[in-house]
Structures are given as C-alpha cells and as structure tokens.
Design an enzyme around this catalytic site. Structure first.
Site, mmCIF file in Angstrom:
data_model
loop_
_atom_site.group_PDB
_atom_site.id
_atom_site.type_symbol
_atom_site.label_atom_id
_atom_site.label_comp_id
_atom_site.label_asym_id
_atom_site.label_seq_id
_atom_site.Cartn_x
_atom_site.Cartn_y
_atom_site.Cartn_z
ATOM 1 N N ASP A 139 9.606 -12.857 13.304
ATOM 2 C CA ASP A 139 9.020 -11.832 12.447
ATOM 3 C C ASP A 139 8.359 -12.575 11.283
ATOM 4 O O ASP A 139 8.658 -13.750 11.044
ATOM 5 C CB ASP A 139 10.116 -10.895 11.947
ATOM 6 C CG ASP A 139 9.604 -9.913 10.912
ATOM 7 O OD1 ASP A 139 8.546 -9.311 11.137
ATOM 8 O OD2 ASP A 139 10.254 -9.781 9.857
ATOM 9 N N ASP B 12 14.713 -9.932 10.367
ATOM 10 C CA ASP B 12 15.622 -9.602 9.275
ATOM 11 C C ASP B 12 15.661 -8.124 8.938
ATOM 12 O O ASP B 12 16.489 -7.694 8.148
ATOM 13 C CB ASP B 12 15.218 -10.373 8.009
ATOM 14 C CG ASP B 12 13.964 -9.807 7.369
ATOM 15 O OD1 ASP B 12 13.016 -9.505 8.118
ATOM 16 O OD2 ASP B 12 13.933 -9.664 6.141
#
Length: 818
Positions: A390, A585
C-alpha cells in the site's frame, strides 16, 4: 477471559516426543473443567485454560504426573531457568557403566552394567507403563524393549549403554530447550506486574489500574502500561517490542508502550489501555497462539509418524520372529538386527526437526519486532515471489502537507470552502484529513462538527457530508464520479483531491507525502532477494508517480486509484504467478491482506482491522523488517531441510550397517539420541541469527525493454560496466524507461561529476559507449548521440541534453500505471 477461568502454564520435563504430546492432550481433555489446551514440544510446556471452580492447578499437575510426565506449575512471570545437574539416578547409572568398561581387565566387572540398568531404568519403566495404560506406543516402550532384549541376549554392556544414553539425552534435551524457553518467557513477560500511582506514590497491581490513570515511571524502570506522556521527557528502549535498536526520545504527548524501558529521566504517563489490552499483552497472546499452530510440514510429518512407528515396530517383530520360525541359523544376529530396527523406529529427531525449527524462527522474529501468526507463514515467506505495498502509511509516512488549496470559480470564497472541508474531514480518520485540518487551523478556520450531517466514508474514494444545506464531496476523482461532477479541470489539472458541491466542482487541493526512512533500502534489499515488487494505492496516479520517483523507479508494477476490492482482485491475479504478500496499514487494505498468501500489517501505526486480518505484524513502522523476515524464513527453510535430511540419513546409515553384518545396538541408540540433540542445536542457531545485510545490487527480473547491466549478444562494454577510466572518472549510471508510449531512455553518467548524456532508447540493451579519459577531459563517443562539450572551470564536461535523474538507479523496472 471469562470470569472464573484461569490460564496456567506447566513445565513437562517428561515430554520428548510427539507421542507424549498426544498423551498429554489425551489426559487433559479427559479432565472436567479444562476448556483449552496448547502443548509446545520445543519448550516442553503445556498451557491450560481451566475453570477454577471445577478443577484446580494442583489437580491438573497430579493428572499429568500420574503418567510420570514430571509436570510442575510454572510461576507467572518466571523468565529464568537454572541448568540443573542430571538426576542422581542418571549419574549413578553413568558411574556403574564406566566401571563395567573394566571388564577387559577383570571379567566379573561387566555385571556393573546390570546395576546401571537397574538404577537408570525405573523412570523409563514407569513412563512406559503409563504409556501402555493410555494405549500409546512411544519412545519409552521402544527403549524398554531394546533393554530387555539385549539383557535376554546376554549383552549387559549394551543394555547399560542404552539406558544411560537415553537418560542423559533426556537431560541434555531439557537443558537445550531452556534457552528457547527463556527467550519466549522474556517476550511474554515483558511488562512489569506493579505500577506506581503518580499522585500518591502507591504501588499497585497493573491489573487494577484503570484507563486515564496517571503513573510515575522513574529512570531504569519498565513502563507498566500503554499511555501518553503528560509530564517530563526521557529516552526509551523499545528493542524487545519493536526491534528498534536505538533509544527513542519521548516527550509531552508521545506514546509509550508497556514493557519498554525508561533509560533516563522521569515521566508521568496517562494510561490508554488496561493491562490485558496493552500492545505487549496482545503480542504475548499472538506469540503463544502462533507457537501452538502447526505448520503444513509439521502436520505432514506428524501424520507420517502415526503410521511409521507401528509399521517399523511390526517389521522389528517380524525380523526377530520369522528367522526363529524358519529355524534360520545365527539367531543371535537376527535378534540384534530386530533391536536395531526397533530403536531406529523412534522418529523423535524427525518429529522434532519441524516444530523446534519453526519455534526458534517465530521466537527470533518476535524478538526482532516481527510477529508471525504461525509456521505456515514462515513457509510462505520462504517461497515468496511477489510483494505488494500500500502507499499511504506503508511506503510513505502518511504525514501529509497541503501544498496547494484553491477554489474553482468565483462563486465560493476560499474561507467558506475551507470551513466546509475541515468540518467534514473532522469526522474522518484518514491521514489526509489530518493534513487538511492542520491547513485550516493555520488559515484561522475553526471547524464545527455539529453542523455536519449524513457523514459517509467511501473507502478508496473519499468522504461526503451535508453542511449548511449543501452536499459536499471530498476525495479523489472517483468521489467526483459519485457526486456526478464533470469539469474540464478534472482532465486538465492533476491534483490529489477535489471538492464537489453537489455536481459542481468547487475546489482542488494538492498534498505531499514523503517515503519512510529506510523505504528505498528495503526495496533494494527485496529486489536483491528476487522478489517482484508492486504498489497498490487508492491515491491518484500523480501521487503514485511521485512515490515511484522517490524510490528511484524501483517498483516493478504500480496500480493507482484502486478501490479496496480492486486491490484484492489484483492480489488474486498475482497469486497465479506465485506466493504473494501484501503490506498495508489501513481499513482499505484489509480485503487485500486477507486475500494474500501472507498479509503483512503495520502493527503500531496500522488499524485494528488490518492487524487482525494480517498474518505477519510489524511492531514498528520500519519496513526494512520485511526483507529481514524473508531472509529469516529462507534460513529457517534451509535449517528445516537440513534437520529432516540428517534425521533420515543417520537412521538409514545405521540400518545399512546392520544389513552389512554389523547390527550395533549401542550405535543405533547413540545415533537416535545424538540426532535429536543436533536437530535441537541446529534449530537454536536461528536464535543467534545475525541481521541480514545484502549490499549487492543484483538485477534479478529482466524488464520489458532490456537491461543496461548485461548484454548476452555482444562483448562490448555496457554503460553500466565502464571501468576503463584510470582515475575512476566514469561511474554511477542511472537509467529510466517510461512506458507504454514509445520508450525513452535517459541516462546519466558521472565523469568527474560533470559528464552527462541523454540517449534515445532502443528495444534492446544498446545504451553503449566507448570512452577514454585523460587528465584533462572525458571524451564521450557514441554512434547514436552527438554530445557537445563546454568548459566547466578547470575541466571539460558533457553538456546535459535531457533531465537529470537519480544517481543510484541501475536497472529498468517495468512500470504499469492504471
């Protein structure tokens, strides 16, 4: 844990093989009041959750010791294990066996070997009887049969050797497991059990401390609970929790974690979690759960062992009985052969080879700030082919700064627009929201949350809300589509964010975010390990490109403007090419983390859902831990293969020697116990594994447009390999390919920090040059490009005809931005 339930941990020294694990589980499952059982062979411990109203800790201990398992309750918080001497019976057995060696001087002394058997075998006998009572065929029964068989054959000396070697091996295995037990205990018992109330100075049990209580932490003390510093400043050692080797500075407003050490200074900490909910408590729970889960290899070996032991036992009986039934000559040879086969039937070393290796690997990872939720993920990391990141909060810090904020048109002034945006974003937890709020605060805008109605969050798009009777949408291009907003600015202007009032575009803004420190180093390390890298982000193509530029175009694939389910779909496609991991996250990453073979979540900064979904948790925000984890997993796999091969080969050699006419019983026993010890010690080397640091720059994935590092067709030196400058003027080549349009290659070659050239690309690796250097200049000749020169101070240099790019890039990635 439910009221009335108690978790007790027992040290079971009589557990040395998988058969004892099955025996312990069988005993405990039959006890009324026992709810959950977790048995760990490497540490010889059993963890039991039981109802204190129905069964006490002492009753569980008694039940285990009925089977002669030498169980004892392990006190809570104990981290030290003393290395004890062998039992007196073992020492006496060894002494008598040593005296029996004098038989060569005086024959009757060989009967001391019988004394060694008598003194050393009772414990083995009692365990064997308990195993028979529980219908379990284990090593104790095999050893007893071997001892009785050799005594019946008149080989007293070999009977004594079998008894002593088995007894001393049990002790040595216990001693060897103490280090692993101590390491795990230091992880699960990091946090102190007492805390000091700042207001009164009273010491209380940490389990009695409530949230928002202010605690005092002096220099040298461990911080008892998670919290925020409200007074003072200090440096904290977070090594055991996050793997961070350097002290971390803490001051007013800093977050501190239970179990970390205050190295200097005095601080007051306002608690933010109960003792059972601290980061270290969650870590301890995850560590224990991970150790209790068997890996695929372990499950396979355990299944094989169920059939292996009875099968070889029957073969041993056949080897002994059939020659007698057929009246074959030399019965003594076949009897010895049967005993050798019987001893070789014990698969202890083979069974230990997997759990001990996985246990040491998980423990080593935990001490380095990496929590793996089971051995399966160690095996998956070892074979990892693709790793996807990400962007926000993973590759980047997630600490945005507004670089531009403007209105579109003259209908709405910027103050009103900022008021709308900050009021709505006050209800969002996205890092971008924090940046917009800070920008509004600097501009003197005060958000009013109460005026926001119908707030909605659209993962991968943005947020919306109603304020002052207007529907406001804030986010990327996709939120504009949702709002039905169409404007020429959406195609002409490249920004991070857009603001729509209903179907009308009223504002735009740009945000900047920087990569985490160590991100480039981690990427280079992963490339050197042969892992293909991708970035999956919901952010704009522009933002993704900026990060790719910061990483020197090291990522192989970049996908931008993705929704959460689209990330999961891409991961699913990646999995077709090999084992795939995803690092994330946030809530947006949860579907992709769950879809990946290995989901890696940012533990401290990540969302609770990401942590829950992930299979590997980084306790710090340092993504350099990821290549460390892969290196550890691959080392673990090598150790595992070594252990399995060694266990099988040694057994095969003993049997081969017996078939060759040398059925040596003492050698079979020595090989069996020695192999067990070597398997344990080889696995424990993982606990001392040094940090992996690979500085080599290897190009492992050949990109679509060729490489500037190698050319198999011609022998001419390539741009990246020029070494014929006497004074090392020519060096440090950087190349970049931009696709999918006609490829353009831009190369920078430092020639005493002054020579630059720009080349038109070719489909193959043809960025060539022939150059010679002397003390005055660097002459560059190339048939594709004409380079002009000009005077630069006291030197000549090559005049740049294109954009200068980073010095460190040496390979051409394949970049796909969608």
């Amino acid at each position: 844990m439910a009221k009335g339930l108690k978790k007790s941990t027992y040290e079971v020294l009589g557990m040395c093989c998988n058969s004892e694990v099955a025996l312990i589980e069988k005993i405990l499952k039959g006890l009324h009041g026992v709810k959950e059982i977790s048995v760990m062979l490497p540490t010889r411990t059993a963890t039991v959750i039981h109802d204190l109203d129905l069964i006490s800790e002492s009753q569980i201990t008694d039940a285990l010791n009925m089977a002669r398992l030498e169980a004892s309750l392990k006190p809570e918080g104990e981290t030290k294990h003393e290395t004890k001497w062998p039992a007196p019976s073992t020492l006496a057995c060894g002494l008598l066996l040593a005296l029996s060696f004098l038989k060569y001087a005086y024959q009757p002394l060989e009967y001391f070997a019988i004394g060694a058997v008598v003194i050393g075998s009772p414990r083995i006998l009692l365990r064997g009887i308990a195993s028979i009572r529980n219908l379990s065929l284990d090593i104790n029964i095999l050893v007893l049969l071997s001892v009785f068989g050799t005594l019946a054959l008149g080989d007293f000396w070999e009977a004594g050797i079998i008894t002593f070697l088995f007894s001393i091996a049990q002790w040595l295995e216990t001693v060897a497991s103490y280090k692993a037990m101590a390491t795990m205990s230091s992880l699960t018992n990091m946090a102190p059990q007492r805390a000091i109330i700042a207001e009164t100075g009273e010491q209380v049990d940490v389990n009695e401390v409530k949230i928002n209580t202010v605690l005092a932490v002096k220099a040298g003390d461990a911080i008892p609970l998670d919290g925020i510093v409200v007074e003072g400043k200090c440096e904290v050692d977070e090594k055991m929790l996050t793997g961070e080797s350097f002290p971390v500075s803490k001051q007013l407003g800093s977050t501190v974690w239970a179990g970390t050490i205050n190295l200097n200074g005095y601080i007051s900490v306002k608690t933010t979690a109960l003792a059972i909910d601290t980061a270290v408590a969650r870590m301890a729970k995850l560590v224990q759960e991970a150790h209790s889960r068997k890996s695929r290899a372990q499950r396979f070996i355990d299944t094989c062992a169920k059939y292996y032991v009875p099968g070889v036992f029957l073969i041993s009986v056949g080897v002994a009985v059939i020659p007698i039934a057929l009246r074959v000559p030399n019965i003594n040879y076949w009897s010895h052969m049967a005993i050798v086969v019987l001893v070789s039937a014990c698969p202890c070393a083979l069974i230990l080879s997997t759990p001990v290796t996985i246990f040491c690997s998980l423990t080593k990872a935990a001490t380095s700030g990496l929590l793996l939720k089971g051995g399966d993920y160690v095996e998956a990391l070892a074979g990892l082919k693709i790793l996807a990141f990400d962007k926000t909060g993973t590759l980047t810090k997630g600490e945005f700064t507004v670089t531009d904020f403007s209105t579109v048109g003259d209908d709405i002034n910027i103050q009103l627009l900022l008021y709308w945006v900050t009021s709505i974003e006050s209800k969002s937890s996205h890092p971008m929201a924090a940046a917009l709020l800070e920008y509004g605060r600097i501009q003197g805008i005060k958000p009013i949350l109460e005026n926001v109605e119908d707030f909605q969050n659209f993962p991968g798009e943005g947020v919306s809300g109603k304020i002052d009777g207007r529907e406001i949408y804030i986010g990327n291009r996709k939120i504009c589509v949702r709002a039905g907003c169409e404007s020429e600015f959406l195609t002409k202007e490249e920004r991070n964010g857009y603001i729509c009032c209903g179907p009308t575009l009223v504002g735009m803004f740009s945000l900047s975010d920087t990569c985490r420190s160590g991100a480039l180093e981690a990427i280079e390390e992963l490339k050197s390990l042969g892992v293909k890298l991708a970035m999956l982000t919901g952010d704009s193509t522009h933002a993704a490109t900026l990060v790719q530029n910061q990483l020197n175009h090291a990522l192989d694939i970049v996908h931008a403007e993705l929704l959460p389910h689209e990330k999961a779909l891409i991961i699913e496609n990646f999995k077709k090419d090999g084992l795939t991991a995803m690092v994330g996250d946030g809530i947006n990453d949860a579907p992709a983390l769950a879809t990946a073979d290995v989901g890696i979540s940012m533990g401290i900064s990540g969302s609770a859902l990401a942590v829950e979904t992930g299979h590997v948790i980084l306790m710090s925000n340092d993504i350099r831990k990821i290549p460390e984890a892969i290196h550890l997993a691959r080392t673990t796999f090598r150790r595992l293969v070594q252990n399995v091969v060694f266990s099988i080969v040694t057994k095969a050699l003993v049997l081969a020697l017996a078939l060759a006419g040398y059925p040596l019983i003492w050698l079979a026993v020595l090989t069996d116990v020695g192999t067990c010890l070597l398997v344990i010690l080889n696995s424990m080397l993982l606990l001392n594994e040094k940090k992996h640091n690979n500085n080599s720059r290897k190009v492992l994935n050949k990109p679509k447009y060729g490489l500037f590092i190698e050319d198999n067709n011609k022998n001419e030196p390539l741009l990246g390999r020029q070494t014929d400058c006497g004074e090392e003027f020519c060096s440090n080549v950087s190349c970049e390919v931009t696709i999918p349009s006609t490829a353009t290659t831009e190369c920078k070659k430092a020639c005493s920090n002054s020579a630059l050239l720009n080349l038109s690309s070719l489909e193959e690796s043809s960025c060539r040059k022939k150059s010679t250097c002397n003390s005055d200049c660097c002459k560059v000749q190339n048939r594709e490009v004409k380079v002009s020169t000009e005077k630069c101070g006291n030197q000549q240099c090559c005049k740049e005809s294109g954009k200068i790019i980073s010095d460190d890039q040496v390979n051409i990635p394949e970049i796909v931005i969608e």
